[in-house]
Motif scaffolding. Sequence first.
Motif, mmCIF file in Angstrom:
data_model
loop_
_atom_site.group_PDB
_atom_site.id
_atom_site.type_symbol
_atom_site.label_atom_id
_atom_site.label_comp_id
_atom_site.label_asym_id
_atom_site.label_seq_id
_atom_site.Cartn_x
_atom_site.Cartn_y
_atom_site.Cartn_z
ATOM 1 N N ASP A 115 0.807 -1.220 0.000
ATOM 2 C CA ASP A 115 0.000 0.000 0.000
ATOM 3 C C ASP A 115 0.840 1.270 0.000
ATOM 4 O O ASP A 115 0.289 2.370 -0.001
ATOM 5 N N ILE A 116 2.174 1.125 0.019
ATOM 6 C CA ILE A 116 3.029 2.313 -0.051
ATOM 7 C C ILE A 116 2.996 2.858 -1.472
ATOM 8 O O ILE A 116 3.350 2.165 -2.432
ATOM 9 N N ALA A 117 2.565 4.084 -1.609
ATOM 10 C CA ALA A 117 2.335 4.657 -2.937
ATOM 11 C C ALA A 117 3.620 5.086 -3.634
ATOM 12 O O ALA A 117 3.691 5.112 -4.866
ATOM 13 N N ILE A 118 4.647 5.441 -2.863
ATOM 14 C CA ILE A 118 5.891 5.953 -3.446
ATOM 15 C C ILE A 118 6.861 4.784 -3.650
ATOM 16 O O ILE A 118 7.326 4.180 -2.675
ATOM 17 N N PRO A 119 7.176 4.423 -4.896
ATOM 18 C CA PRO A 119 8.049 3.257 -5.150
ATOM 19 C C PRO A 119 9.419 3.364 -4.496
ATOM 20 O O PRO A 119 9.945 2.374 -3.983
ATOM 21 N N LYS A 120 10.014 4.553 -4.506
ATOM 22 C CA LYS A 120 11.339 4.738 -3.920
ATOM 23 C C LYS A 120 11.309 4.465 -2.423
ATOM 24 O O LYS A 120 12.203 3.806 -1.873
ATOM 25 N N TYR A 121 10.273 4.953 -1.755
ATOM 26 C CA TYR A 121 10.133 4.723 -0.322
ATOM 27 C C TYR A 121 9.875 3.248 -0.038
ATOM 28 O O TYR A 121 10.398 2.689 0.929
ATOM 29 N N GLN A 122 9.098 2.606 -0.894
ATOM 30 C CA GLN A 122 8.809 1.182 -0.734
ATOM 31 C C GLN A 122 10.081 0.345 -0.837
ATOM 32 O O GLN A 122 10.320 -0.566 -0.036
ATOM 33 N N LYS A 123 10.933 0.654 -1.806
ATOM 34 C CA LYS A 123 12.196 -0.077 -1.969
ATOM 35 C C LYS A 123 13.132 0.157 -0.789
ATOM 36 O O LYS A 123 13.845 -0.760 -0.363
ATOM 37 N N THR A 124 13.121 1.370 -0.272
ATOM 38 C CA THR A 124 13.968 1.680 0.880
ATOM 39 C C THR A 124 13.551 0.873 2.106
ATOM 40 O O THR A 124 14.380 0.273 2.790
ATOM 41 N N LEU A 182 11.077 -13.122 19.020
ATOM 42 C CA LEU A 182 11.262 -11.726 18.597
ATOM 43 C C LEU A 182 12.479 -11.576 17.683
ATOM 44 O O LEU A 182 12.415 -10.863 16.672
ATOM 45 N N THR A 183 13.572 -12.235 18.021
ATOM 46 C CA THR A 183 14.755 -12.143 17.166
ATOM 47 C C THR A 183 14.533 -12.844 15.823
ATOM 48 O O THR A 183 15.060 -12.406 14.801
ATOM 49 N N SER A 184 13.745 -13.919 15.820
ATOM 50 C CA SER A 184 13.419 -14.594 14.561
ATOM 51 C C SER A 184 12.597 -13.685 13.654
ATOM 52 O O SER A 184 12.834 -13.617 12.447
ATOM 53 N N ILE A 185 11.631 -13.004 14.244
ATOM 54 C CA ILE A 185 10.811 -12.067 13.466
ATOM 55 C C ILE A 185 11.682 -10.962 12.883
ATOM 56 O O ILE A 185 11.569 -10.601 11.710
ATOM 57 N N TRP A 186 12.550 -10.407 13.711
ATOM 58 C CA TRP A 186 13.400 -9.292 13.255
ATOM 59 C C TRP A 186 14.360 -9.720 12.152
ATOM 60 O O TRP A 186 14.574 -8.986 11.196
ATOM 61 N N LYS A 187 14.912 -10.913 12.263
ATOM 62 C CA LYS A 187 15.939 -11.346 11.322
ATOM 63 C C LYS A 187 15.365 -11.913 10.022
ATOM 64 O O LYS A 187 15.894 -11.649 8.938
ATOM 65 N N ASP A 188 14.300 -12.706 10.108
ATOM 66 C CA ASP A 188 13.856 -13.482 8.946
ATOM 67 C C ASP A 188 12.609 -12.966 8.255
ATOM 68 O O ASP A 188 12.249 -13.469 7.191
ATOM 69 N N SER A 189 11.932 -11.996 8.835
ATOM 70 C CA SER A 189 10.690 -11.520 8.218
ATOM 71 C C SER A 189 10.941 -10.851 6.865
ATOM 72 O O SER A 189 10.099 -10.918 5.966
ATOM 73 N N GLY A 190 12.088 -10.214 6.702
ATOM 74 C CA GLY A 190 12.384 -9.538 5.443
ATOM 75 C C GLY A 190 12.440 -10.492 4.271
ATOM 76 O O GLY A 190 11.977 -10.178 3.171
ATOM 77 N N TRP A 191 13.001 -11.690 4.491
ATOM 78 C CA TRP A 191 13.093 -12.683 3.421
ATOM 79 C C TRP A 191 11.699 -13.149 2.996
ATOM 80 O O TRP A 191 11.382 -13.218 1.813
ATOM 81 N N GLY A 192 10.850 -13.471 3.969
ATOM 82 C CA GLY A 192 9.494 -13.896 3.636
ATOM 83 C C GLY A 192 8.678 -12.793 2.994
ATOM 84 O O GLY A 192 7.840 -13.065 2.117
ATOM 85 N N THR A 193 8.933 -11.559 3.401
ATOM 86 C CA THR A 193 8.190 -10.434 2.824
ATOM 87 C C THR A 193 8.435 -10.313 1.326
ATOM 88 O O THR A 193 7.511 -10.014 0.556
ATOM 89 N N ILE A 194 9.662 -10.554 0.890
ATOM 90 C CA ILE A 194 9.988 -10.478 -0.535
ATOM 91 C C ILE A 194 9.174 -11.501 -1.333
ATOM 92 O O ILE A 194 8.653 -11.211 -2.411
ATOM 93 N N ILE A 195 9.042 -12.706 -0.790
ATOM 94 C CA ILE A 195 8.289 -13.760 -1.484
ATOM 95 C C ILE A 195 6.823 -13.365 -1.631
ATOM 96 O O ILE A 195 6.234 -13.464 -2.718
ATOM 97 N N TYR A 196 6.212 -12.907 -0.542
ATOM 98 C CA TYR A 196 4.801 -12.548 -0.596
ATOM 99 C C TYR A 196 4.570 -11.276 -1.405
ATOM 100 O O TYR A 196 3.546 -11.146 -2.082
ATOM 101 N N LEU A 197 5.515 -10.355 -1.342
ATOM 102 C CA LEU A 197 5.378 -9.130 -2.116
ATOM 103 C C LEU A 197 5.459 -9.424 -3.606
ATOM 104 O O LEU A 197 4.754 -8.802 -4.418
ATOM 105 N N ALA A 198 6.307 -10.374 -3.993
ATOM 106 C CA ALA A 198 6.382 -10.784 -5.400
ATOM 107 C C ALA A 198 5.065 -11.404 -5.852
ATOM 108 O O ALA A 198 4.608 -11.178 -6.982
ATOM 109 N N ALA A 199 4.440 -12.187 -4.960
ATOM 110 C CA ALA A 199 3.144 -12.781 -5.295
ATOM 111 C C ALA A 199 2.065 -11.716 -5.431
ATOM 112 O O ALA A 199 1.197 -11.798 -6.318
ATOM 113 N N ILE A 200 2.126 -10.700 -4.579
ATOM 114 C CA ILE A 200 1.120 -9.627 -4.639
ATOM 115 C C ILE A 200 1.270 -8.795 -5.903
ATOM 116 O O ILE A 200 0.282 -8.442 -6.559
#
Length: 316
Positions: A115-124, A182-200
């Motif tokens: 839902d982030i409208a600005i692509p540059k901000y989304q990539k950051t 908490l440390t698992s969420i902080w460390k590994d959530s970014g990897w899973g986010t890429i997969i789901y974001l690609a699907a979206i």
Amino acid sequence: MTKKTAAANAAPAKSLPKWLLYLSRKKYLYIMLIPCIVYFIIFNYVPMYGVLIAFKDFNFKLGILGSPWIGFENFEYMFGLSDFYEVLRNSIVLSVLRMIFTFPFPIILALLMNDIAIPKYQKTVQTIIYLPHFVSWVVIGGILVNFLSPTNGAVNNIIKSMGGEPIFFLGEPQYFRTLTILTSIWKDSGWGTIIYLAAITSIPAELYEASTMDGANKLQNLWYVTLPSIKSTVVIMFILQMGRIMSNGFEQVFILQNTRNLSVSDVFETYTYRVGMVGGRYSFATTVGLFTSVVSIIFLLASNKLANALGEEGIW
């Protein structure tokens, strides 16, 4: 003659099996896949020969084949240990907590980032949340030790400034699972986010346009368009996670583990290391590892069967 020659060449091709025709059309893709296949054969399938140790009284001098067979004695001994059931409970509890809290977090992050409208901000933002994936658990453990230190840690300094008593977070069993999740969420959530974001991002824009024209708001688009469109990806990731239900990651648990929290932190990975590598009981350690692998396969097959029963393709 040219037409007859072409027809003659086409005739044998039609008689070939479908799978062979498919391979011939995709041959370059499969050639590129060869290094990956060789890697898995050498480092994943060839070492499976070592499971024979679980059924033998392994001796280094005699080797795997020369060591005497003892059948299921190691398994009988394993199921007779009280320590084994404590490790089993710790492993299952920690795995279930990971499934409940860490599995949906990347999905939520991907939905928010979409839902982030600005692509540059989304990539950051995507880069920032993905960076911890490359940080070693050793480094993270060192940060936690200093950050949560009861003497001069930042968290305990805040607690003491508010009039409270310092807490030894890494030494108290009741805090271990919380810190691990908490440390698992902080460390590994970014990897899973890429997969789901690609699907979206692969969802056709026409679906959103049609839904909006029918009067749907953002929340309704999320519920009736986005989530159903990525359901197959979520199911596949869930099945793969179920296949790792008995695995909690050696590095993270070992870094955060100490003698004071051993009652809740001792899982199969650390138990196998302590008994097998440190204690030199290789046959017993292999038995424990084989048991966890079999249980993981059962969960994998069961979750895939459940997905098929609910109308999803699963992983096969």
